[in-house]
Design an enzyme around this catalytic site. Structure first.
Site, PDB file in Angstrom:
ATOM      1  N   VAL A 293     -52.592  -1.684  43.530  1.00 49.58           N
ATOM      2  CA  VAL A 293     -51.631  -2.348  42.640  1.00 49.58           C
ATOM      3  C   VAL A 293     -51.768  -1.837  41.208  1.00 49.58           C
ATOM      4  CG1 VAL A 293     -51.048  -4.598  41.624  1.00 49.58           C
ATOM      5  CG2 VAL A 293     -51.470  -4.410  44.070  1.00 49.58           C
TER       6      VAL A 293
ATOM      7  N   GLU B  34     -47.071  -8.873  42.630  1.00 49.28           N
ATOM      8  CA  GLU B  34     -46.573  -7.524  42.924  1.00 49.28           C
ATOM      9  C   GLU B  34     -46.024  -7.486  44.351  1.00 49.28           C
ATOM     10  OE1 GLU B  34     -46.618  -4.926  40.453  1.00 49.28           O
ATOM     11  OE2 GLU B  34     -45.105  -4.796  42.000  1.00 49.28           O
TER      12      GLU B  34
ATOM     13  N   GLU C  53     -47.144  -0.287  50.617  1.00 50.27           N
ATOM     14  CA  GLU C  53     -47.826   1.001  50.667  1.00 50.27           C
ATOM     15  C   GLU C  53     -46.878   2.031  51.274  1.00 50.27           C
ATOM     16  OE1 GLU C  53     -51.733   1.110  52.335  1.00 50.27           O
ATOM     17  OE2 GLU C  53     -52.302  -0.731  51.307  1.00 50.27           O
TER      18      GLU C  53
ATOM     19  N   PHE D  26     -37.694  -6.108  58.742  1.00 56.25           N
ATOM     20  CA  PHE D  26     -38.918  -6.742  59.255  1.00 56.25           C
ATOM     21  C   PHE D  26     -38.686  -7.474  60.574  1.00 56.25           C
ATOM     22  CE2 PHE D  26     -42.469  -5.988  56.393  1.00 56.25           C
ATOM     23  CZ  PHE D  26     -41.800  -5.159  55.516  1.00 56.25           C
TER      24      PHE D  26
ATOM     25  N   ALA E 225     -40.060  -4.874  66.407  1.00 64.35           N
ATOM     26  CA  ALA E 225     -41.202  -5.274  67.246  1.00 64.35           C
ATOM     27  C   ALA E 225     -42.181  -4.113  67.329  1.00 64.35           C
ATOM     28  CB  ALA E 225     -40.705  -5.652  68.627  1.00 64.35           C
TER      29      ALA E 225
ATOM     30  N   GLY F  13     -50.664  -5.222  60.472  1.00 70.71           N
ATOM     31  CA  GLY F  13     -51.978  -4.999  59.860  1.00 70.71           C
ATOM     32  C   GLY F  13     -51.842  -4.770  58.371  1.00 70.71           C
TER      33      GLY F  13
ATOM     34  N   CYS G 241     -52.665  -6.715  53.323  1.00 78.44           N
ATOM     35  CA  CYS G 241     -51.980  -7.870  52.719  1.00 78.44           C
ATOM     36  C   CYS G 241     -51.642  -8.980  53.707  1.00 78.44           C
ATOM     37  CB  CYS G 241     -50.709  -7.386  52.031  1.00 78.44           C
ATOM     38  SG  CYS G 241     -51.057  -6.072  50.862  1.00 78.44           S
TER      39      CYS G 241
ATOM     40  N   LYS H 147     -54.654 -10.862  55.364  1.00 78.01           N
ATOM     41  CA  LYS H 147     -55.435 -11.567  54.332  1.00 78.01           C
ATOM     42  C   LYS H 147     -54.633 -12.725  53.728  1.00 78.01           C
ATOM     43  CE  LYS H 147     -55.519  -9.419  50.135  1.00 78.01           C
ATOM     44  NZ  LYS H 147     -54.983 -10.263  49.075  1.00 78.01           N
TER      45      LYS H 147
HETATM   46  C1  UGA Z   1     -46.707  -5.886  52.267  1.00 82.29           C
HETATM   47  C2  UGA Z   1     -45.340  -6.397  51.754  1.00 82.29           C
HETATM   48  O1  UGA Z   1     -44.290  -5.802  52.503  1.00 82.29           O
HETATM   49  C3  UGA Z   1     -45.150  -6.053  50.274  1.00 82.29           C
HETATM   50  O2  UGA Z   1     -43.944  -6.617  49.799  1.00 82.29           O
HETATM   51  C4  UGA Z   1     -46.337  -6.656  49.490  1.00 82.29           C
HETATM   52  O3  UGA Z   1     -46.257  -6.356  48.111  1.00 82.29           O
HETATM   53  C5  UGA Z   1     -47.638  -6.081  50.032  1.00 82.29           C
HETATM   54  O4  UGA Z   1     -47.743  -6.423  51.430  1.00 82.29           O
HETATM   55  C6  UGA Z   1     -48.764  -6.699  49.236  1.00 82.29           C
HETATM   56  O5  UGA Z   1     -48.982  -7.906  49.340  1.00 82.29           O
HETATM   57  O6  UGA Z   1     -49.359  -6.003  48.394  1.00 82.29           O
HETATM   58  P1  UGA Z   1     -47.631  -3.518  53.117  1.00 82.29           P
HETATM   59  O7  UGA Z   1     -48.809  -4.283  53.608  1.00 82.29           O
HETATM   60  O8  UGA Z   1     -47.851  -2.277  52.330  1.00 82.29           O
HETATM   61  O9  UGA Z   1     -46.694  -4.459  52.200  1.00 82.29           O
HETATM   62  O10 UGA Z   1     -46.795  -3.056  54.384  1.00 82.29           O
HETATM   63  P2  UGA Z   1     -45.497  -3.531  55.182  1.00 82.29           P
HETATM   64  O11 UGA Z   1     -44.503  -2.455  55.135  1.00 82.29           O
HETATM   65  O12 UGA Z   1     -45.069  -4.870  54.760  1.00 82.29           O
HETATM   66  O13 UGA Z   1     -46.084  -3.587  56.675  1.00 82.29           O
HETATM   67  C7  UGA Z   1     -47.098  -4.516  57.047  1.00 82.29           C
HETATM   68  C8  UGA Z   1     -47.292  -4.509  58.531  1.00 82.29           C
HETATM   69  O14 UGA Z   1     -46.170  -5.040  59.197  1.00 82.29           O
HETATM   70  C9  UGA Z   1     -47.505  -3.120  59.147  1.00 82.29           C
HETATM   71  O15 UGA Z   1     -48.527  -3.187  60.107  1.00 82.29           O
HETATM   72  C10 UGA Z   1     -46.166  -2.792  59.782  1.00 82.29           C
HETATM   73  O16 UGA Z   1     -46.257  -1.901  60.861  1.00 82.29           O
HETATM   74  C11 UGA Z   1     -45.739  -4.165  60.245  1.00 82.29           C
HETATM   75  N1  UGA Z   1     -44.271  -4.289  60.439  1.00 82.29           N
HETATM   76  C12 UGA Z   1     -43.437  -4.254  59.380  1.00 82.29           C
HETATM   77  C13 UGA Z   1     -43.776  -4.471  61.711  1.00 82.29           C
HETATM   78  O17 UGA Z   1     -44.519  -4.510  62.705  1.00 82.29           O
HETATM   79  N2  UGA Z   1     -42.431  -4.637  61.892  1.00 82.29           N
HETATM   80  C14 UGA Z   1     -41.580  -4.610  60.829  1.00 82.29           C
HETATM   81  O18 UGA Z   1     -40.350  -4.775  61.070  1.00 82.29           O
HETATM   82  C15 UGA Z   1     -42.083  -4.403  59.557  1.00 82.29           C
END
Ligand code: UGA
Length: 432
Positions: free
Chosen positions: A11, A151, A155, A252, A255, A260, A263, A266
């Protein structure tokens, strides 16, 4: 404006670099001297597309500085952003705030003129109140305002998310602080994003609510995928059909394996803990955490059944092991429990990931890193498409694999089952 970012993790570094690109002078501070030395040489410690170029440009233009000298950075800045980690405490669900409070206790000794102190780290509701209490003397002298500015960077997409945010949340009751922060964010608010000034506690909760809601959406579609598998429906159709309702939205709803990263796991746990502290049962969030944990075992059961319950000596290739593409981050990646389990069952595992070899698998006797997709796949009985890197989206499996009866388990639904059928490939997706 002059900004100080404390903590050069994900961040702090991304925000610091991007703020400097908007013309601000930014001091990025970290206690880790090796990290600061590397950053001063232009070496970026995290894998984030586009970050290095912007960092180098602003460093050259002397708007971006990396230092371990907190005192100097604080004294030279108008706004101080706290960007240190808030990991889960050992044997508990709650966020560990020791790094945040360590910083605040240091700031207490360093501030002698008006500064805005902003928490960008994800912190539980009332953390701002606690910070203010520690800095009570400075507050009484009107030398500080404590603000929450969560924020929302993803990633792998962080530069874009910073530059084109859906919203900027500023949690403060101080009109002065709000006015200054609004002008800091003005260049990016103009690009159609919304600027919200809320209470400080409100801003703190919005962050947890957002991440937990997104995790809920993913778990919801993952559970529906289980139902789709049994009822002969393609979950992609369900995502599309329900996501077209603007009240639901189609993002989002992909499936896949258990979510993981650093964020969602946790923050969902921490929100449950916050609920407990306020004697509020957040039963939906609790179910999401349980559902996501169960998913890791459920997909392993699926792997077993695809291999007819014969795991021993089976050659399994993982394409992608990170928790998502465009990052080298392995935190809470669902590949970790899967590979550990399959290793114990004496499967022979090869994995390839564009972000390189992983320390998590270094000492597992049946697990090897391959340096290319080709070498990883050559003798596979089963290919598991675990992470949806672009590199894996147009593969010719028949050319890649030296066997006729290989199987594919596409955990991200990257391929068309009908096309696979036509090619005579034994293909398994998620929820289809
Ligand atoms: C997440 C949030 O999307 C951000 O908005 C937030 O700022 C960030 O956490 C944080 O708190 O700092 P991030 O962890 O980088 O971001 O990744 P995401 O793109 O959200 O994906 C998280 C997980 O969800 C991954 O394992 C991804 O594969 C999974 N996912 C996401 C799915 O299985 N299906 C989806 O449709 C979207």
């Amino acid at each position: 404006m002059k900004l100080c970012m404390i903590g050069t993790g994900y961040v702090g570094l991304v925000s610091g670099v991007c703020f400097s690109d908007l013309g601000n002078t930014v001091y990025c501070v970290d206690k880790d001297i090796n990290k600061i030395n590397s950053l001063n040489k232009g070496v970026v410690p995290i894998y984030e597309p586009g970050l290095e170029e912007i960092l180098k440009k602003n460093y050259k233009q002397k708007r971006l500085f990396f230092t371990s000298n907190l005192k100097k950075a604080v004294q030279n800045s108008d706004i101080i952003f706290i960007c240190v980690g808030t990991p889960t405490k050992k044997n508990s669900n709650s966020a560990d705030l020791k790094y945040v409070f360590n910083v605040v206790n240091e700031l207490k000794k360093l501030i002698s003129s008006y500064k805005i102190i902003v928490t960008k780290s994800t912190v539980p509701v009332t953390t701002g109140d606690k910070i203010e209490k520690i800095l009570n003397n400075l507050r009484k002298k009107k030398l500080i305002d404590v603000v929450s500015n969560p924020e929302f960077l993803r990633e792998g997409e962080a530069i874009r998310d910073f530059t084109y945010p859906d919203r900027v949340i500023i949690g403060t009751e101080s009109r002065k602080a709000n006015k200054i922060l609004k002008s800091l964010y003005m260049p990016i608010i103009k690009k159609s994003s919304r600027y919200f000034n809320t209470s400080r506690r409100g801003a703190e909760l919005i962050k947890y609510a957002s991440n937990s809601f997104l995790a809920t959406k993913i778990s919801f579609i993952n559970e529906l995928a289980n139902l789709c598998e049994k009822s002969g429906v393609d979950v992609k159709d369900v995502s599309l059909g329900m996501g077209s309702d603007q009240r639901i939205g189609d993002r989002f709803l992909r499936a896949g394996p258990a979510y993981g990263g650093s964020c969602f796991p946790k923050d969902t746990r921490a929100l449950i803990d916050i609920g407990n502290k306020f004697k509020t049962d957040l039963s939906i969030v609790k179910s999401v955490v349980a559902s996501n944990n169960a998913r890791k075992t459920l997909l392993l059961e699926r792997v077993k059944s695809i291999l007819n319950n014969k795991l021993k000596n089976k050659k399994i290739t993982f394409l992608g092991v990170t928790f998502k593409p465009n990052t080298d981050d392995m935190r809470e990646a669902s590949s970790i429990p899967m590979i550990n389990y399959l290793n114990k069952k004496n499967c022979k595992i090869n994995y390839y990931d564009p972000s390189g070899e992983k320390i998590e698998f270094k000492n597992l006797k049946n697990v090897k890193f391959s340096t290319s997709i080709t070498s990883a796949c050559l003798n596979a009985d089963l290919i598991i498409l675990h992470t949806e890197w672009n590199d894996f989206k147009l593969l010719n499996f028949k050319k890649l694999i030296n066997k006729s009866n290989f199987k594919i388990f596409d955990m991200r639904n990257l391929y068309d089952p009908l096309k696979m059928k036509k090619l005579n490939i034994k293909y398994f997706g998620i929820g289809r």
